[in-house]
Design a protein around this motif. Sequence first.
Motif, PDB file in Angstrom:
ATOM      1  N   PRO A 574     -36.578 -42.785  48.957  1.00  0.00           N
ATOM      2  CA  PRO A 574     -35.585 -42.419  49.977  1.00  0.00           C
ATOM      3  C   PRO A 574     -36.086 -41.293  50.871  1.00  0.00           C
ATOM      4  O   PRO A 574     -36.887 -40.451  50.459  1.00  0.00           O
ATOM      5  CB  PRO A 574     -34.380 -41.983  49.140  1.00  0.00           C
ATOM      6  CG  PRO A 574     -34.967 -41.523  47.847  1.00  0.00           C
ATOM      7  CD  PRO A 574     -36.170 -42.385  47.602  1.00  0.00           C
ATOM      8  N   CYS A 575     -35.627 -41.292  52.098  1.00  0.00           N
ATOM      9  CA  CYS A 575     -35.921 -40.224  53.055  1.00  0.00           C
ATOM     10  C   CYS A 575     -34.623 -39.479  53.348  1.00  0.00           C
ATOM     11  O   CYS A 575     -33.531 -39.895  52.949  1.00  0.00           O
ATOM     12  CB  CYS A 575     -36.509 -40.794  54.347  1.00  0.00           C
ATOM     13  SG  CYS A 575     -38.043 -41.727  54.116  1.00  0.00           S
ATOM     14  N   GLN A 576     -34.739 -38.372  54.064  1.00  0.00           N
ATOM     15  CA  GLN A 576     -33.555 -37.633  54.468  1.00  0.00           C
ATOM     16  C   GLN A 576     -33.691 -37.256  55.931  1.00  0.00           C
ATOM     17  O   GLN A 576     -34.779 -36.918  56.403  1.00  0.00           O
ATOM     18  CB  GLN A 576     -33.344 -36.397  53.601  1.00  0.00           C
ATOM     19  CG  GLN A 576     -34.527 -35.441  53.554  1.00  0.00           C
ATOM     20  CD  GLN A 576     -34.219 -34.202  52.753  1.00  0.00           C
ATOM     21  OE1 GLN A 576     -33.070 -33.924  52.450  1.00  0.00           O
ATOM     22  NE2 GLN A 576     -35.238 -33.425  52.432  1.00  0.00           N
ATOM     23  N   GLY A 577     -32.584 -37.330  56.654  1.00  0.00           N
ATOM     24  CA  GLY A 577     -32.597 -37.019  58.070  1.00  0.00           C
ATOM     25  C   GLY A 577     -32.163 -35.601  58.354  1.00  0.00           C
ATOM     26  O   GLY A 577     -31.352 -35.387  59.277  1.00  0.00           O
ATOM     27  N   SER A 578     -32.643 -34.623  57.591  1.00  0.00           N
ATOM     28  CA  SER A 578     -32.166 -33.251  57.741  1.00  0.00           C
ATOM     29  C   SER A 578     -32.506 -32.679  59.114  1.00  0.00           C
ATOM     30  O   SER A 578     -31.671 -32.023  59.739  1.00  0.00           O
ATOM     31  CB  SER A 578     -32.749 -32.377  56.637  1.00  0.00           C
ATOM     32  OG  SER A 578     -34.160 -32.471  56.621  1.00  0.00           O
ATOM     33  N   ASN A 579     -33.726 -32.892  59.609  1.00  0.00           N
ATOM     34  CA  ASN A 579     -34.096 -32.352  60.920  1.00  0.00           C
ATOM     35  C   ASN A 579     -33.324 -33.034  62.041  1.00  0.00           C
ATOM     36  O   ASN A 579     -32.918 -32.397  63.018  1.00  0.00           O
ATOM     37  CB  ASN A 579     -35.599 -32.509  61.144  1.00  0.00           C
ATOM     38  CG  ASN A 579     -36.406 -31.568  60.285  1.00  0.00           C
ATOM     39  OD1 ASN A 579     -35.838 -30.739  59.565  1.00  0.00           O
ATOM     40  ND2 ASN A 579     -37.718 -31.681  60.315  1.00  0.00           N
ATOM     41  N   PHE A 580     -33.135 -34.347  61.923  1.00  0.00           N
ATOM     42  CA  PHE A 580     -32.361 -35.065  62.943  1.00  0.00           C
ATOM     43  C   PHE A 580     -30.915 -34.564  62.967  1.00  0.00           C
ATOM     44  O   PHE A 580     -30.344 -34.318  64.038  1.00  0.00           O
ATOM     45  CB  PHE A 580     -32.408 -36.561  62.652  1.00  0.00           C
ATOM     46  CG  PHE A 580     -31.470 -37.383  63.494  1.00  0.00           C
ATOM     47  CD1 PHE A 580     -31.787 -37.707  64.802  1.00  0.00           C
ATOM     48  CD2 PHE A 580     -30.255 -37.811  62.990  1.00  0.00           C
ATOM     49  CE1 PHE A 580     -30.923 -38.457  65.582  1.00  0.00           C
ATOM     50  CE2 PHE A 580     -29.384 -38.559  63.749  1.00  0.00           C
ATOM     51  CZ  PHE A 580     -29.716 -38.887  65.065  1.00  0.00           C
ATOM     52  N   LEU A 581     -30.307 -34.403  61.800  1.00  0.00           N
ATOM     53  CA  LEU A 581     -28.919 -33.948  61.753  1.00  0.00           C
ATOM     54  C   LEU A 581     -28.797 -32.483  62.163  1.00  0.00           C
ATOM     55  O   LEU A 581     -27.770 -32.066  62.690  1.00  0.00           O
ATOM     56  CB  LEU A 581     -28.354 -34.156  60.344  1.00  0.00           C
ATOM     57  CG  LEU A 581     -28.224 -35.627  59.919  1.00  0.00           C
ATOM     58  CD1 LEU A 581     -27.792 -35.733  58.465  1.00  0.00           C
ATOM     59  CD2 LEU A 581     -27.243 -36.352  60.814  1.00  0.00           C
ATOM     60  N   ARG A 582     -29.850 -31.712  61.955  1.00  0.00           N
ATOM     61  CA  ARG A 582     -29.842 -30.324  62.428  1.00  0.00           C
ATOM     62  C   ARG A 582     -29.808 -30.294  63.952  1.00  0.00           C
ATOM     63  O   ARG A 582     -29.038 -29.531  64.545  1.00  0.00           O
ATOM     64  CB  ARG A 582     -31.085 -29.609  61.901  1.00  0.00           C
ATOM     65  CG  ARG A 582     -31.250 -28.190  62.432  1.00  0.00           C
ATOM     66  CD  ARG A 582     -32.528 -27.561  61.918  1.00  0.00           C
ATOM     67  NE  ARG A 582     -32.715 -26.222  62.442  1.00  0.00           N
ATOM     68  CZ  ARG A 582     -33.705 -25.416  62.119  1.00  0.00           C
ATOM     69  NH1 ARG A 582     -34.612 -25.832  61.254  1.00  0.00           N
ATOM     70  NH2 ARG A 582     -33.818 -24.222  62.648  1.00  0.00           N
ATOM     71  N   ALA A 583     -30.634 -31.125  64.588  1.00  0.00           N
ATOM     72  CA  ALA A 583     -30.596 -31.200  66.054  1.00  0.00           C
ATOM     73  C   ALA A 583     -29.268 -31.764  66.541  1.00  0.00           C
ATOM     74  O   ALA A 583     -28.730 -31.327  67.570  1.00  0.00           O
ATOM     75  CB  ALA A 583     -31.763 -32.060  66.549  1.00  0.00           C
ATOM     76  N   PHE A 584     -28.717 -32.706  65.793  1.00  0.00           N
ATOM     77  CA  PHE A 584     -27.433 -33.310  66.163  1.00  0.00           C
ATOM     78  C   PHE A 584     -26.317 -32.262  66.169  1.00  0.00           C
ATOM     79  O   PHE A 584     -25.451 -32.262  67.046  1.00  0.00           O
ATOM     80  CB  PHE A 584     -27.137 -34.445  65.170  1.00  0.00           C
ATOM     81  CG  PHE A 584     -25.746 -34.997  65.238  1.00  0.00           C
ATOM     82  CD1 PHE A 584     -25.305 -35.692  66.348  1.00  0.00           C
ATOM     83  CD2 PHE A 584     -24.860 -34.825  64.177  1.00  0.00           C
ATOM     84  CE1 PHE A 584     -24.016 -36.201  66.398  1.00  0.00           C
ATOM     85  CE2 PHE A 584     -23.587 -35.333  64.223  1.00  0.00           C
ATOM     86  CZ  PHE A 584     -23.163 -36.027  65.338  1.00  0.00           C
ATOM     87  N   ARG A 585     -26.349 -31.338  65.200  1.00  0.00           N
ATOM     88  CA  ARG A 585     -25.299 -30.326  65.118  1.00  0.00           C
ATOM     89  C   ARG A 585     -25.375 -29.309  66.250  1.00  0.00           C
ATOM     90  O   ARG A 585     -24.390 -28.603  66.509  1.00  0.00           O
ATOM     91  CB  ARG A 585     -25.378 -29.601  63.760  1.00  0.00           C
ATOM     92  CG  ARG A 585     -25.024 -30.452  62.571  1.00  0.00           C
ATOM     93  CD  ARG A 585     -24.810 -29.607  61.325  1.00  0.00           C
ATOM     94  NE  ARG A 585     -26.015 -28.901  60.920  1.00  0.00           N
ATOM     95  CZ  ARG A 585     -26.909 -29.384  60.069  1.00  0.00           C
ATOM     96  NH1 ARG A 585     -26.735 -30.589  59.551  1.00  0.00           N
ATOM     97  NH2 ARG A 585     -27.968 -28.668  59.737  1.00  0.00           N
ATOM     98  N   THR A 586     -26.517 -29.193  66.917  1.00  0.00           N
ATOM     99  CA  THR A 586     -26.661 -28.196  67.982  1.00  0.00           C
ATOM    100  C   THR A 586     -26.226 -28.706  69.345  1.00  0.00           C
ATOM    101  O   THR A 586     -26.178 -27.918  70.290  1.00  0.00           O
ATOM    102  CB  THR A 586     -28.130 -27.751  68.079  1.00  0.00           C
ATOM    103  OG1 THR A 586     -28.952 -28.887  68.420  1.00  0.00           O
ATOM    104  CG2 THR A 586     -28.609 -27.164  66.764  1.00  0.00           C
ATOM    105  N   ILE A 587     -25.913 -29.980  69.475  1.00  0.00           N
ATOM    106  CA  ILE A 587     -25.570 -30.550  70.776  1.00  0.00           C
ATOM    107  C   ILE A 587     -24.084 -30.332  71.045  1.00  0.00           C
ATOM    108  O   ILE A 587     -23.231 -30.761  70.245  1.00  0.00           O
ATOM    109  CB  ILE A 587     -25.932 -32.047  70.816  1.00  0.00           C
ATOM    110  CG1 ILE A 587     -27.443 -32.205  70.639  1.00  0.00           C
ATOM    111  CG2 ILE A 587     -25.483 -32.690  72.108  1.00  0.00           C
ATOM    112  CD1 ILE A 587     -27.919 -33.625  70.603  1.00  0.00           C
ATOM    113  N   PRO A 588     -23.733 -29.660  72.153  1.00  0.00           N
ATOM    114  CA  PRO A 588     -22.314 -29.335  72.415  1.00  0.00           C
ATOM    115  C   PRO A 588     -21.443 -30.576  72.540  1.00  0.00           C
ATOM    116  O   PRO A 588     -20.280 -30.564  72.131  1.00  0.00           O
ATOM    117  CB  PRO A 588     -22.372 -28.541  73.721  1.00  0.00           C
ATOM    118  CG  PRO A 588     -23.786 -28.062  73.842  1.00  0.00           C
ATOM    119  CD  PRO A 588     -24.632 -29.089  73.170  1.00  0.00           C
TER     120      PRO A 588
END
Length: 1197
Positions: A574-588
């Motif tokens: 399995p992989c994890q999308g931690s970096n993608f979700l981190r960038a997702f949380r920063t988008i207003p």
Amino acid sequence: MNFEGLDPGLAEFSPAMHSTLDPVLDAHLNPSLLQNVELDPEGVALEALPVQESVHIMEGVYSELHSVVAEVGVPVSVSHFDLHEEMLWVGSHGGHATSFFGPALERYSSFQVNGSDDIRQIQSLENGILFLTKNNLKYMARGGLIIFDYLLDECEDMHSLLLTDNSTLLIGGLQNHVLEIDLNTVQETQKYAVEIPGVTIMRQTNRFFFCGHTSGKVSLRDLRSFKVEHEFDAFSGSLSDFDVHGNLLAACGFSSRLTGLACDRFLKVYDLRMMRAITPLQVHVDPAFLRFIPTYTSRLAIISQSGQCQFCEPTGLANPADIFHVNPVGPLLMTFDVSASKQALAFGDSEGCVHLWTDSPEPSFNPYSRETEFALPCLVDSLPPLDWSQDLLPLSLIPVPLTTDTLLSDWPAANSAPAPRRAPPVDAEILRTMKKVGFIGYAPNPRTKLRNQIPYRLKESDNEFDNFSQVTESPIGREEEPHLHMVSKKYRKVTIKYSKLGLEDFDFKHYNKTLFAGLEPHIPNAYCNCMIQVLYFLEPVRCLIQNHLCQKEFCLACELGFLFHMLDLSRGDPCQGSNFLRAFRTIPEASALGLILADSDEASGKGSLARLIQRWNRFILTQLHQDMQELEGPQAYRGAGGSFCSSGDSVIGQLFSCEMENCSLCRCGSETVRASSTLLFTLSYPEDKTGKNYDFAHVLKRSICLEQNTQAWCDNCEKYQPTIQTRNIRHLPDILVINCEVNSSKEADFWRLQAEVAFKIAVKKYSGEIKNKEFTLADRKEPRSAEGLLCCSSTEELKNVWLPFSIRMKMTKNKGLDVCNWTDGDEMQWGPARAEEEHGVYVYDLMATVVHILDSRTGGSLVAHIKVGETYHQRKEGVTHQQWYLFNDFLIEPIDKYEAVQFDMNWKVPAILYYVKRNLNSRYNLNIKNPIEASVLLAEASLARKQRKTHTTFIPLMLNEMPQVGDLVGLDAEFVTLNEEEAELRSDGTKSTIKPSQMSVARITCVRGQGPNEGIPFIDDYISTQEQVVDYLTQYSGIKPGDLDAKISSKHLTTLKSTYLKLRFLIDIGVKFVGHGLQKDFRVINLMVPKDQVLDTVYLFHMPRKRMISLRFLAWYFLDLKIQGETHDSIEDARTALQLYRKYLELSKNGTEPESFHKVLKGLYEKGRKMDWKVPEPESQTSPKSKTGLRQGDWVG
């Protein structure tokens, strides 16, 4: 025996070894075995030659101790001394296995392993025995019970197996690959390609795997990657046997002669230190088997098939006086094995006899054998016989135990009641149409069940799915009976069970037996995992997203490309999308749309996940379109996608955008037309309450070509007027995305009603065709319903189905749109869809459905059904086919295609649909060009405002220092905590981790691993973060508050994306990372690194089933260094790991002397236990190296 050319005195040697043996039948054998068995001329029977008590066995000299029949007349194919108990196992050509206990060879168990194939190899484990036949691997208990039976492909022809550790097995044969089997999960984990087919013998040392091939070659392979490291061309004909001991490899085989293959009497001996052949060893027998028997010296036992056995030293000369003769009952010896204690030899011949030779009167097969369990003796024969025909026979003759407790037969009748199986309920349709005549009812058969078949359930309906009932109240607003609707186990929300080792001992392979990668769900806002998988399995999206790279710090397209790259590299992990979700949380915009969930809301399932994922679907397509549309500047990477899109457009726009005309007609006659585009459509349902039948194509056309009455501004009237707004299509998208908008009971009832109507029509038509016998055999295989839905042989699979697998769209000349359901039968009638595209006709195939699982127990979840295409199977599994899969976070399971369109609205509600144009992949260039260039490693400016050049802790790489394939790079990373761990205390006092702490990388250091600047860092980046840090872990990370703040930090501060690109470039170029505990580092950084590029000192200095050793203790013990005093420093740790790796190569002589290095590790663990694994204070004891002053060669003491 052939004595030509030997010492004439040798003829008297063999008989002198034994006293005269009289033909005596073993008392343990059944005399009936001798029926129809011929005796040899001297009158000795086939089954047993027991040694007389008068026979004296000399200590240290091998002599025959016992012979016994395994199976009369059936050749013995393999023999094996049990490694755990005092037993000898033999397998026959008839597939029968027999075990004998102790040196007396008392029969212990006997059972059939395979009905047709011979047993080719036996391997003993702690709990049972592994048997290998031609295409079958069977694991059985020592008593004969089957533990597992693993069938291989029929085309396989297996000959050898090798147990690499307690749970991993290698199997080789005549094909061009070797299989790796996990014994815990009983599944194939790896398939290694073999350049030379025909692996019939496998051995293992601490340095290599050794594979013997039918071509006469022996290949030496790497223990991790199974790649060929060296190769010996031993014989020109074929290989018979070989063995390895210490630094020597000895082999026997056949050489090519003019008349064919001939047994070569020269043994080939190789020195594994210099990897070359030494002087061949000439022997006086025709060698068929050989083994090292290292008791006092490294002597070899060479066996011929005629029964001659010779002992000799591999580097000396063979002495004819060292030959003795085994007396096989049959003409040939078929197998040979040596016990672990080297005290016993076992021979099996072609007549089914087993001969045991030992060097002592009371030998043991193993140095430390456990006690063998025997079956309890049967006491039936000691009881008096009873004649049941006599009525007056006293039953008291049967002995029963004396007890004062109440017997079970005395159970009172008041406490028992008959409980017959309940009859299944009558179908509601039958009750509705039933007509009664007297007390008899008549009704037409609705044909919803198979004839004369009733489903048999052992449990009641409320316990059908693991004793867990579903939904007390339907979340879509309708009250249902909770026991009627169950959530299937594979659709439930999956969670990770954490232990003290974290995720290391969690069995992800239990949930995913494919080679596709799942996504871990424990990260905040991971509800979108299913949609990430949908986008990944769209081949144009996967390729074009990975070709994109820009300089924007939080670019979702870049992060999604990085995540897709990890999914490409994974082989089922399995992989994890931690970096993608981190960038997702920063988008207003994501926060404004309510797409960012708090941890409490996500855990409790507050809010509608169906609405949420549909909003996320619209947001991600819009955001990707914008990210790939923006031009970043001269240094921005355009990627391969730039060649497909014009100015102001993007590849996402090309794939998903639909061009439309919006017309507004006022009642004054004024008409306004404006062009627009959309990336997806939302279904609009009719208001009809009469139960009219609507097919899906009709509702879809109504939703695309939407017509509605609304108030709008009219320029002619200069005021708001009632207008008629219509929408016409100019250009259809390549990928049709549909949000279902089933957000209330009204829409759910519409889906349910249409599915029921479609099912009735399908059943009616199908039953009518059967009644009229108007269908052919081909129609039976693919009958079609009125809506164009494919049916299967069982109409049960069409329940709850309204969605078609394909739809056909046609652009008319008057800007209209025709939509209809489409099947393969329609294609046969109208012609292939490809030919009709020239006339504006397109066929769309269903590719994915995202559904909302209603589960009040867990708050619900989102899963996806995805049709995985041929290119993905080709890359992962090497096969070309299409298959539907269920993706439920890290659970991946193949499903039937009808399951992807079945929606039981009580628990499985459709949310998003993806339809794809046929032959879509051929329209786009799907080559992936890595956009990361070497310039990412060059010097860059720091984000910190107060950084001074004098504080620089690293020297960037110069152009002439760019790393190459195989270069060493020391790596270490430090982390901070963003969210604390969530745990609960069990009633027994143990702690259970519910949710692990969320870590974020704070510092990454890379040091040069070779060259004049070895040990000097070229990357020492502190990672800026905008998220709140709850614990800097200063004692372990060395990170202090303010180090990650660009306003006050004095460190070299960069973005995570910038440092991520540097590491990605190093991985892609093929460097090898050296560090301590790199597995956790790469996991938090969110990188997938091939195993052959990781050199982790945690595992280099580790013994199996022992504790992991800290870097601080290893540095003190081996390097005399005191590190990590008050805090950790990543530069110091990376340098120390490099030095430890150099020390490992020095101590193990580059891996050539594993035994001496094993002694070093034993000394390390003994010292650690004495010191309680704590490094002494400076004034106390120094390291062993500085205290003893030993020479380099004395380390193994």
